[in-house]
Motif scaffolding. Structure first.
Motif, PDB file in Angstrom:
ATOM      1  N   MET A   1       0.847  -1.184   0.000  1.00  0.00           N
ATOM      2  CA  MET A   1       0.000   0.000   0.000  1.00  0.00           C
ATOM      3  C   MET A   1       0.889   1.244   0.000  1.00  0.00           C
ATOM      4  SD  MET A   1      -2.991   0.769   2.678  1.00  0.00           S
ATOM      5  CE  MET A   1      -3.486   2.388   3.068  1.00  0.00           C
ATOM      6  N   SER A   2       0.509   2.218  -0.794  1.00  0.00           N
ATOM      7  CA  SER A   2       1.316   3.435  -0.860  1.00  0.00           C
ATOM      8  C   SER A   2       1.044   4.336   0.337  1.00  0.00           C
ATOM      9  CB  SER A   2       1.055   4.169  -2.176  1.00  0.00           C
ATOM     10  OG  SER A   2      -0.299   4.567  -2.273  1.00  0.00           O
ATOM     11  N   CYS A   3       1.913   5.296   0.539  1.00  0.00           N
ATOM     12  CA  CYS A   3       1.785   6.183   1.694  1.00  0.00           C
ATOM     13  C   CYS A   3       0.597   7.136   1.536  1.00  0.00           C
ATOM     14  CB  CYS A   3       3.096   6.929   1.917  1.00  0.00           C
ATOM     15  SG  CYS A   3       3.303   8.425   0.936  1.00  0.00           S
ATOM     16  N   LEU A   4       0.233   7.768   2.626  1.00  0.00           N
ATOM     17  CA  LEU A   4      -0.892   8.696   2.656  1.00  0.00           C
ATOM     18  C   LEU A   4      -0.765   9.771   1.583  1.00  0.00           C
ATOM     19  CD1 LEU A   4      -3.413   9.900   4.097  1.00  0.00           C
ATOM     20  CD2 LEU A   4      -1.811  11.156   5.551  1.00  0.00           C
ATOM     21  N   PHE A   5       0.401  10.406   1.482  1.00  0.00           N
ATOM     22  CA  PHE A   5       0.544  11.489   0.502  1.00  0.00           C
ATOM     23  C   PHE A   5       0.560  10.955  -0.925  1.00  0.00           C
ATOM     24  CE2 PHE A   5       2.570  14.787   3.588  1.00  0.00           C
ATOM     25  CZ  PHE A   5       1.350  14.934   4.215  1.00  0.00           C
ATOM     26  N   CYS A   6       1.090   9.753  -1.146  1.00  0.00           N
ATOM     27  CA  CYS A   6       1.021   9.155  -2.484  1.00  0.00           C
ATOM     28  C   CYS A   6      -0.441   8.928  -2.873  1.00  0.00           C
ATOM     29  CB  CYS A   6       1.803   7.847  -2.534  1.00  0.00           C
ATOM     30  SG  CYS A   6       3.601   8.060  -2.495  1.00  0.00           S
ATOM     31  N   GLN A   7      -1.260   8.508  -1.916  1.00  0.00           N
ATOM     32  CA  GLN A   7      -2.678   8.299  -2.181  1.00  0.00           C
ATOM     33  C   GLN A   7      -3.398   9.622  -2.446  1.00  0.00           C
ATOM     34  OE1 GLN A   7      -4.655   5.482   0.520  1.00  0.00           O
ATOM     35  NE2 GLN A   7      -2.609   4.811   1.122  1.00  0.00           N
ATOM     36  N   ILE A   8      -3.010  10.676  -1.766  1.00  0.00           N
ATOM     37  CA  ILE A   8      -3.583  11.996  -2.034  1.00  0.00           C
ATOM     38  C   ILE A   8      -3.171  12.452  -3.429  1.00  0.00           C
ATOM     39  CG2 ILE A   8      -3.450  14.445  -1.387  1.00  0.00           C
ATOM     40  CD1 ILE A   8      -3.409  13.447   1.574  1.00  0.00           C
ATOM     41  N   ILE A   9      -1.910  12.276  -3.783  1.00  0.00           N
ATOM     42  CA  ILE A   9      -1.415  12.685  -5.095  1.00  0.00           C
ATOM     43  C   ILE A   9      -2.153  11.951  -6.204  1.00  0.00           C
ATOM     44  CG2 ILE A   9       0.593  12.605  -6.639  1.00  0.00           C
ATOM     45  CD1 ILE A   9       2.315  13.050  -4.037  1.00  0.00           C
ATOM     46  N   ASP A  10      -2.387  10.640  -6.036  1.00  0.00           N
ATOM     47  CA  ASP A  10      -3.045   9.878  -7.107  1.00  0.00           C
ATOM     48  C   ASP A  10      -4.569  10.000  -7.084  1.00  0.00           C
ATOM     49  OD1 ASP A  10      -4.157   7.914  -5.368  1.00  0.00           O
ATOM     50  OD2 ASP A  10      -2.602   6.444  -5.796  1.00  0.00           O
ATOM     51  N   GLY A  11      -5.104  10.735  -6.106  1.00  0.00           N
ATOM     52  CA  GLY A  11      -6.542  10.980  -6.056  1.00  0.00           C
ATOM     53  C   GLY A  11      -7.334   9.937  -5.307  1.00  0.00           C
ATOM     54  N   SER A  12      -6.689   8.913  -4.751  1.00  0.00           N
ATOM     55  CA  SER A  12      -7.391   7.884  -3.978  1.00  0.00           C
ATOM     56  C   SER A  12      -7.999   8.456  -2.701  1.00  0.00           C
ATOM     57  CB  SER A  12      -6.439   6.746  -3.594  1.00  0.00           C
ATOM     58  OG  SER A  12      -5.873   6.149  -4.729  1.00  0.00           O
ATOM     59  N   ILE A  13      -7.340   9.450  -2.149  1.00  0.00           N
ATOM     60  CA  ILE A  13      -7.843  10.158  -0.966  1.00  0.00           C
ATOM     61  C   ILE A  13      -8.110  11.590  -1.401  1.00  0.00           C
ATOM     62  CG2 ILE A  13      -7.255  11.019   1.337  1.00  0.00           C
ATOM     63  CD1 ILE A  13      -5.545   8.527   1.737  1.00  0.00           C
ATOM     64  N   PRO A  14      -9.316  12.098  -1.146  1.00  0.00           N
ATOM     65  CA  PRO A  14      -9.631  13.464  -1.584  1.00  0.00           C
ATOM     66  C   PRO A  14      -8.822  14.526  -0.844  1.00  0.00           C
ATOM     67  CG  PRO A  14     -11.546  12.412  -0.525  1.00  0.00           C
ATOM     68  CD  PRO A  14     -10.413  11.429  -0.494  1.00  0.00           C
ATOM     69  N   SER A  15      -8.586  15.623  -1.542  1.00  0.00           N
ATOM     70  CA  SER A  15      -7.878  16.763  -0.956  1.00  0.00           C
ATOM     71  C   SER A  15      -8.358  18.022  -1.651  1.00  0.00           C
ATOM     72  CB  SER A  15      -6.365  16.605  -1.139  1.00  0.00           C
ATOM     73  OG  SER A  15      -6.029  16.617  -2.510  1.00  0.00           O
ATOM     74  N   THR A  16      -8.025  19.150  -1.056  1.00  0.00           N
ATOM     75  CA  THR A  16      -8.336  20.442  -1.662  1.00  0.00           C
ATOM     76  C   THR A  16      -7.076  20.941  -2.340  1.00  0.00           C
ATOM     77  OG1 THR A  16      -9.961  20.882   0.067  1.00  0.00           O
ATOM     78  CG2 THR A  16      -9.190  22.774  -1.211  1.00  0.00           C
ATOM     79  N   ALA A  17      -7.018  20.741  -3.658  1.00  0.00           N
ATOM     80  CA  ALA A  17      -5.841  21.121  -4.432  1.00  0.00           C
ATOM     81  C   ALA A  17      -5.668  22.635  -4.444  1.00  0.00           C
ATOM     82  CB  ALA A  17      -5.955  20.605  -5.855  1.00  0.00           C
ATOM     83  N   VAL A  18      -4.420  23.062  -4.327  1.00  0.00           N
ATOM     84  CA  VAL A  18      -4.062  24.478  -4.387  1.00  0.00           C
ATOM     85  C   VAL A  18      -3.190  24.743  -5.612  1.00  0.00           C
ATOM     86  CG1 VAL A  18      -2.799  26.309  -3.178  1.00  0.00           C
ATOM     87  CG2 VAL A  18      -4.233  24.722  -1.886  1.00  0.00           C
ATOM     88  N   TYR A  19      -2.345  23.762  -5.951  1.00  0.00           N
ATOM     89  CA  TYR A  19      -1.409  23.899  -7.070  1.00  0.00           C
ATOM     90  C   TYR A  19      -0.995  22.495  -7.483  1.00  0.00           C
ATOM     91  CZ  TYR A  19       2.853  24.960  -9.661  1.00  0.00           C
ATOM     92  OH  TYR A  19       3.818  25.036 -10.632  1.00  0.00           O
ATOM     93  N   GLN A  20      -0.756  22.321  -8.778  1.00  0.00           N
ATOM     94  CA  GLN A  20      -0.173  21.061  -9.224  1.00  0.00           C
ATOM     95  C   GLN A  20       0.525  21.238 -10.554  1.00  0.00           C
ATOM     96  OE1 GLN A  20      -3.083  17.909 -10.065  1.00  0.00           O
ATOM     97  NE2 GLN A  20      -4.676  19.445  -9.795  1.00  0.00           N
ATOM     98  N   ASP A  21       1.589  20.484 -10.723  1.00  0.00           N
ATOM     99  CA  ASP A  21       2.309  20.428 -11.984  1.00  0.00           C
ATOM    100  C   ASP A  21       2.926  19.043 -12.092  1.00  0.00           C
ATOM    101  OD1 ASP A  21       4.753  20.434 -10.522  1.00  0.00           O
ATOM    102  OD2 ASP A  21       5.072  22.572 -10.824  1.00  0.00           O
ATOM    103  N   GLU A  22       3.820  18.848 -13.051  1.00  0.00           N
ATOM    104  CA  GLU A  22       4.390  17.520 -13.279  1.00  0.00           C
ATOM    105  C   GLU A  22       5.315  17.066 -12.157  1.00  0.00           C
ATOM    106  OE1 GLU A  22       7.065  20.611 -14.600  1.00  0.00           O
ATOM    107  OE2 GLU A  22       4.983  20.253 -15.218  1.00  0.00           O
ATOM    108  N   GLN A  23       5.821  17.995 -11.339  1.00  0.00           N
ATOM    109  CA  GLN A  23       6.764  17.631 -10.279  1.00  0.00           C
ATOM    110  C   GLN A  23       6.162  17.577  -8.883  1.00  0.00           C
ATOM    111  OE1 GLN A  23      10.817  19.326 -10.374  1.00  0.00           O
ATOM    112  NE2 GLN A  23      10.076  20.528 -12.107  1.00  0.00           N
ATOM    113  N   CYS A  24       5.093  18.343  -8.644  1.00  0.00           N
ATOM    114  CA  CYS A  24       4.583  18.414  -7.280  1.00  0.00           C
ATOM    115  C   CYS A  24       3.077  18.647  -7.241  1.00  0.00           C
ATOM    116  CB  CYS A  24       5.303  19.502  -6.487  1.00  0.00           C
ATOM    117  SG  CYS A  24       4.979  21.189  -7.018  1.00  0.00           S
ATOM    118  N   TYR A  25       2.543  18.461  -6.057  1.00  0.00           N
ATOM    119  CA  TYR A  25       1.125  18.662  -5.790  1.00  0.00           C
ATOM    120  C   TYR A  25       1.036  19.400  -4.458  1.00  0.00           C
ATOM    121  CZ  TYR A  25      -3.816  17.503  -5.003  1.00  0.00           C
ATOM    122  OH  TYR A  25      -5.170  17.579  -4.784  1.00  0.00           O
TER     123      TYR A  25
END
Length: 112
Positions: free
Chosen positions: A1-25
């Motif tokens: 199982m991937s880590c909490l932030f990996c799951q947030i990055i891949d959208g498995s766990i919802p979050s309130t996005a502020v910024y995203q690009d190819e390198q970071c979220y």
């Protein structure tokens, strides 16, 4: 199982996005410690700042530049803090490198 932030990055766990690009979220912290509390995480899984090396210099610089861009977009001209907690003694609670952007009020020193 991937880590909490990996799951947030891949959208498995919802979050309130502020910024995203190819390198970071970047997303709003669910337990904010200031009126503005944003987490900036690299898309690649790196456990902590202690696990970075010279090959990560560009990515680390990008995370800092994104922090400044978000701070400007949030109107934090009076000041803000960017923090990278590293390891358990440093207060890191999620095993994925991340920066905290805090602002919107006066921030004392030293932090708690």
């Amino acid at each position: 199982m991937s880590c909490l932030f990996c799951q947030i990055i891949d959208g498995s766990i919802p979050s309130t996005a502020v910024y995203q690009d190819e390198q970071c979220y970047a997303f709003a912290d669910i337990n904010p410690q200031a009126p503005v509390h944003i987490l900036i995480v690299p898309r690649v899984h790196i456990a902590s700042l202690a696990q970075t090396g010279p090959e990560d210099t560009a990515m680390l610089g990008h995370l800092m530049a994104v922090s400044a861009e978000i701070a400007r977009s949030k109107g934090l001209g009076a000041g803000y803090r960017v923090v990278a907690n590293t390891g358990s003694d440093g207060g890191q609670t999620v095993g994925h490198l991340h920066l905290h952007l805090l602002g919107g009020r006066g921030l004392g020193w030293p932090p708690g």
